[in-house]
Design an enzyme around this catalytic site. Structure first.
Site: not given
Ligand SMILES: *Cc1c(COP(=O)(O)O)cnc(C)c1O
Length: 365
Positions: A51, A141
């Site tokens: 993302k 969250r």
């Molecule tokens: C963005 C996200 C991740 C990845 O997080 P990083 O800190 O970039 O590794 C993993 N799981 C969920 C649910 C996320 O929203």
């Protein structure tokens, strides 16, 4: 630099476009491979989270052969951009009830926390769709917070025809800044054991979080029973996100942002006159450095965040407005001119915005 630009103009028959974000996919790939094998040593698979760079297809085409468990993204529009790749796709934001048809089209697996949404998936699906139930261990969250509600959901899901429960997961350090500890992750392993015992399910995926769990990986203290991590930041920037530490065996310079100097002048360091709010209704504080050399590059908050640092250690970022990034250039040993290109190291927020901004060119190496 001027001569450099003329060279580029001759070679490419056009001027270089700025600002420009350069992505070194060789370094990114090396990071992914190293993390993947480290996780494997500790009994975990890797979902690569896409993302931050809007799931840029040119980048992920180069990663499609790595045998990653999933490409994961929070947006279905981004997963759609990767639809032609063979790596399986995971939606990592709880789906909106209005996007279930697209979910079924573009994702093989999704993270879920609402039984009403899972029922919708079951209703609309014509083939198998796998789900991972999210458990909230206190970060506040997404995820089931009440264990009884979670077990009731499992009870219903195991009877479904198209929806297949393949795991549970947790997300930490995103909203509540909760740091993953072996004790916290053990809670998740216990929940997995309980579900396996009660329903005779294999439940292969116990997904223990994101790059904030990487500090435990470094210390080899991820509890046995965690079988997967979802990794974005660590592969992109070589950092873990619980403490912001650099991981020494990874590249930290996958990204470089280049911007063009549009003004260079000696000015005061404190605004002259009565000070109120700035363009963003903030009350800025200024350090008085006397008169000094200041520069402006053609970049702004539309394109970047606060996590941007000039590679020239004599240049300091002072601040920004929507379209201007203001630099203190007094300490630089180099003599700059208007039109010169300044290179920056950029971290997560700046890369995220640069990738979304239509004003930033993206160059993929
Ligand atoms: C963005 C996200 C991740 C990845 O997080 P990083 O800190 O970039 O590794 C993993 N799981 C969920 C649910 C996320 O929203």
């Amino acid at each position: 630099m001027i001569s450099n630009r003329i060279k580029v103009e001759v070679e490419n028959k056009r001027l270089e476009m700025y600002p420009k974000l350069i992505i070194d996919t060789k370094k990114y790939r090396e990071n992914i491979i190293k993390i993947q094998s480290k996780l494997k040593e500790q009994g975990m698979s890797m979902a690569l989270i896409t993302k931050c760079i809007m799931a840029n297809p040119k980048v992920y085409e180069k990663m499609d052969d790595l045998d990653l468990l999933y490409f994961g993204d929070s947006r279905l529009q981004n997963l759609e951009r990767l639809a032609h790749l063979k790596t399986k796709k995971m939606l990592i934001r709880i789906p909106m009830p209005s996007e279930i048809d697209d979910l079924l089209k573009y994702a093989d697996v999704s993270l879920e926390s609402e039984i009403s949404t899972i029922r919708l998936i079951e209703e609309r699906a014509s083939k198998k769709h796998q789900i991972i139930l999210m458990v909230d261990l206190g970060d506040l969250r997404e995820g089931f917070y009440d264990r009884q509600e979670l077990m009731q959901a499992v009870d219903e899901v195991v009877k479904m025809k198209c929806v297949e429960l393949i795991g549970i997961g947790v997300n930490l350090t995103c909203y509540g800044a909760l740091i993953p500890t072996p004790e916290k992750l053990n809670e998740l392993v216990e929940v997995a054991e309980e579900i396996r015992g009660k329903y005779n399910l294999e439940l292969p995926i116990v997904s223990g979080g994101n790059s904030s769990t990487f500090d435990l990986v470094e210390n080899n203290t991820v509890p046995k029973g965690i079988t997967n991590l979802r990794i974005g930041e660590a592969a992109l920037f070589g950092t873990e996100s619980a403490y912001g530490k650099k991981i020494p065996w990874l590249h930290h310079d996958v990204f470089t942002l280049e911007a063009e100097l549009i003004e260079l002048k000696i000015k005061d360091s404190v605004p002259v006159g009565k000070i109120g709010f700035n363009a963003f209704k903030e009350h800025p504080v200024f350090e008085d450095r006397g008169k000094h050399l200041r520069g402006i590059v053609g970049l702004g908050r539309q394109d970047i965040g606060d996590d941007i640092y000039a590679k020239d250690s004599g240049i300091h970022v002072l601040g920004s407005s929507s379209d201007h990034l203001i630099l203190d250039m007094q300490d630089s040993k180099k003599e700059y001119q208007v039109g010169d290109v300044i290179s920056f190291d950029v971290h997560y927020t700046s890369v995220l915005r640069a990738m979304i901004s239509p004003f930033v060119e993206v160059e993929i190496l």
